[in-house]
Design an enzyme around this catalytic site. Structure first.
Site, PDB file in Angstrom:
ATOM      1  N   THR A 389     -29.458  18.266  21.962  1.00 29.54           N
ATOM      2  CA  THR A 389     -29.161  18.709  20.585  1.00 29.54           C
ATOM      3  C   THR A 389     -28.095  17.749  20.075  1.00 29.54           C
ATOM      4  O   THR A 389     -27.456  17.046  20.873  1.00 29.54           O
ATOM      5  CB  THR A 389     -28.665  20.172  20.545  1.00 29.54           C
ATOM      6  OG1 THR A 389     -29.686  21.029  21.037  1.00 29.54           O
ATOM      7  CG2 THR A 389     -28.244  20.640  19.169  1.00 29.54           C
ATOM      8  N   THR A 407     -32.082  19.583  16.622  1.00 31.29           N
ATOM      9  CA  THR A 407     -32.414  19.436  18.033  1.00 31.29           C
ATOM     10  C   THR A 407     -33.903  19.231  18.293  1.00 31.29           C
ATOM     11  O   THR A 407     -34.741  19.636  17.482  1.00 31.29           O
ATOM     12  CB  THR A 407     -31.941  20.710  18.789  1.00 31.29           C
ATOM     13  OG1 THR A 407     -32.123  20.547  20.176  1.00 31.29           O
ATOM     14  CG2 THR A 407     -32.686  21.950  18.330  1.00 31.29           C
ATOM     15  N   GLY A 482     -26.718  23.597  24.202  1.00 26.11           N
ATOM     16  CA  GLY A 482     -27.320  24.894  24.516  1.00 26.11           C
ATOM     17  C   GLY A 482     -26.280  25.990  24.353  1.00 26.11           C
ATOM     18  O   GLY A 482     -25.514  25.987  23.388  1.00 26.11           O
TER      19      GLY A 482
END
Ligand code: GLY
Length: 584
Positions: A389, A407, A482
């Site tokens: 990302t 992302t 994440g």
């Protein structure tokens, strides 16, 4: 391939271009100070693309679109037009706005599509992480187009903001060490797919540092977008190429899926922390809710008095993380499919009561933390995390600002490149619950609410965030990583608000992470003293240094700080090799 002296010359010319084209590219141990505007992103050439648009008279939103498109070319690990994300916009004339351009599940998606005949999760191609069935319908082009149309300056066109990306792809750019290493490290993933092997692994010869990389197909894709407009991606030749390749490879995305994709606007999530107003991302991201929950849990405590690197502070933060991530696993999902109890989860008295069992001397075992609004605890299995990302932050001379996180999910997404387009596809379907009660690739356990359904958006952790003091924007931040994203943003904000760190200190300072399950507190390489670790263990924590497979360092908080004199400070996070703040 060009002979070495020519390649070196090209790299030198690329650097000279950056230096000669106006804005100074500074060493990143100090924040870049700028009077007018600043762009900080994971790659210097993408920051430069944004500044180019600012200098043409574009605003922060125009620049954000140019930066986002350029990252597709120069930062293929996460920059994309084959994925999706979230943009938080602040307009100097007042108001904040959010563009949700998260991918959606294709119409053919089903709840159990990643389970084999034995009821277990499929591995490798065909799974939620690899190959033609792993992608959600991409949202980036639609999101950028919506942002530009509604909140752009009107002084630059869609074609203008596409131009830096088209040029970087068609005319080429110098491959950096970070890009060369990243591609080589993902050789197994990308090498499974012929087109990815050809384009991104140079047919097995690998791109080397300093190579001049011309991405002909991607350049043509941007030229088509430039000429025919953003709907070309969803209805034109690009859409046809995506749908045809999907059909030929038992993929899930159809032309109808692409035609039907729409980015949407969401109401920003608002909260506060010690007299600062926070504007952040609502569902389908879990990031904003978890961030505001944690800030409220730690607020009654004198964080500054605990000391920045103290075991007492790490303990406090970890306990807040465990409780917020427990709620995340239970309640959060796409609000268009199931009601998310946003107000109850952010209610001040709920959060007081949620943290009432905080014990400064003892951690609460993860298995004993129930979801705060009721329901049962699900079982947990540890799993590794990924880092990918990317986030960028921008402010312009008028004070308009953008925090954008987007992302492909994992590094280089699903590993699939659509033949003839240069487009790497996302593996965002892994952010759904493929098997409720089982962790996804980030080790996060998610409940039934985030299960797969056609046209649904998978739950995200992306947390693009703005911080205001007395109505004045002071901080634009966010991160990849994440589930670690949320905790990275928490710590950047605390560093500024609680410890009055300079922007660069706030971004550089060591970070910790806990996500409820696995019940492990991680810290960045060599960033925690042995006696701090012992003091945390004495409180019952399991403490572990982050390992290379999960990213030795946590996040990449490309951040902008605006001081009381209006000076902009672009703090590029040194954790990523190519990140750069460029101002003017
Ligand atoms: N795919 C990472 C996230 O959305 O949080």
């Amino acid at each position: 391939m060009l002979p070495l002296p020519l390649r070196v010359l090209r790299l030198t010319l690329a650097c000279a271009f950056l230096a000669a084209s106006g804005p100074a590219l500074l060493a990143q141990r100090v924040a870049v100070e700028a009077r007018h505007g600043v762009v900080t992103s994971a790659h210097a050439l993408a920051s430069q693309a944004g500044v180019e648009i600012l200098q043409k008279g574009g605003n922060a939103v125009d620049a954000a679109v140019a930066t986002g498109l350029a990252l597709t070319v120069v930062y293929p690990v996460a920059g994309n037009i084959g994925g999706g994300g979230f943009m938080v916009i602040h307009l100097a004339q007042g108001g904040q706005h959010i563009i949700d351009y998260r991918e959606i599940a294709p119409a053919a998606a089903t709840r159990d599509m990643y389970l084999g005949p034995d009821g277990e999760l499929i591995n490798g191609p065909g799974s939620s992480t690899v190959g033609w069935r792993a992608s959600g319908v991409p949202g980036s082009v639609a999101g950028f187009a919506l942002a530009l149309e509604k909140y752009g300056s009107g002084k630059v066109s869609w074609a203008d903001v596409c131009e830096p990306a088209r040029r970087l792809a068609a005319e080429g750019h110098a491959v950096t060490q970070t890009t060369a290493n990243g591609l080589r490290n993902s050789a197994r993933h990308l090498g499974r797919f012929d087109e990815s092997r050809r384009v991104y692994l140079k047919d097995g010869a690998f791109w080397q540092t300093g190579d001049w990389w011309v991405q002909r197909d991607l350049g043509e894709t941007f030229a088509r977008l430039q000429k025919f407009g953003p709907r070309e991606f969803y209805e034109g030749e690009t859409a046809r190429l995506i749908a045809a390749a999907m059909a030929a490879n038992s993929g899930t995305i159809t032309l109808e899926d692409l035609k039907n994709y729409r980015a949407v606007e969401r109401e920003p999530l608002r909260g506060s922390y010690r007299g600062h107003d926070i504007v952040t991302m609502p569902p389908p991201s879990s990031g904003g809710i978890a961030l505001l929950q944690m800030l409220k849990m730690i607020e009654p405590h004198d964080v500054a008095a605990l000391g920045h690197d103290s075991s007492a502070k790490y303990h406090l933060f970890t306990e807040a993380m465990k409780r917020a991530f427990r709620d995340r696993a239970e309640y959060l999902a796409d609000p268009d499919f199931s009601p998310v109890p946003v107000a109850p989860l952010l209610d001040a008295s709920y959060l007081r009561q949620r943290f009432a069992d905080f014990d400064p001397d003892r951690t609460k075992p993860a298995a004993e933390i129930a979801p705060g609004l009721g329901k049962a605890v699900v079982a947990a299995v540890p799993a590794p995390e990924s880092l990918e990302t990317t986030h960028f932050s921008i402010v312009d001379s008028a004070g308009n600002a953008v925090a954008n996180t987007y992302t492909l999910n994992g590094a280089y997404g699903s590993g699939v490149t659509i033949p003839g387009t240069g487009i790497l596809m996302n593996n965002e379907m892994d952010d759904f619950t493929s098997k409720p009660g089982t962790p996804n690739k980030f080790g996060l356990i998610q409940g039934e609410v985030n299960s797969i359904a056609p046209r649904k958006r998978p739950l995200s952790a992306m947390t693009p965030t703005l911080v205001f003091k007395d109505g004045r924007l002071i901080l634009i931040t966010g991160s990849p990583g994440g589930p670690t994203i949320i905790n990275t943003v928490l710590q950047v904000i605390s560093n500024v608000v609680d410890f009055q760190m300079t922007p660069m200190q706030a971004v550089e300072a060591p970070r910790i992470h806990h996500q409820w399950m696995p019940d492990v507190l991680t810290y960045e390489k060599l960033s925690m003293s042995t006696d701090t670790i012992r003091a945390l263990e004495a409180r019952g924590h399991t403490v572990r240094m982050r390992q290379s497979y999960e990213g030795t360092y946590q996040g990449d908080a490309e951040t902008v700080f605006i001081d009381a004199d209006g000076l902009r400070h672009g703090a590029a996070d040194p954790r990523k090799g190519d990140s750069a703040a460029i101002g003017y």
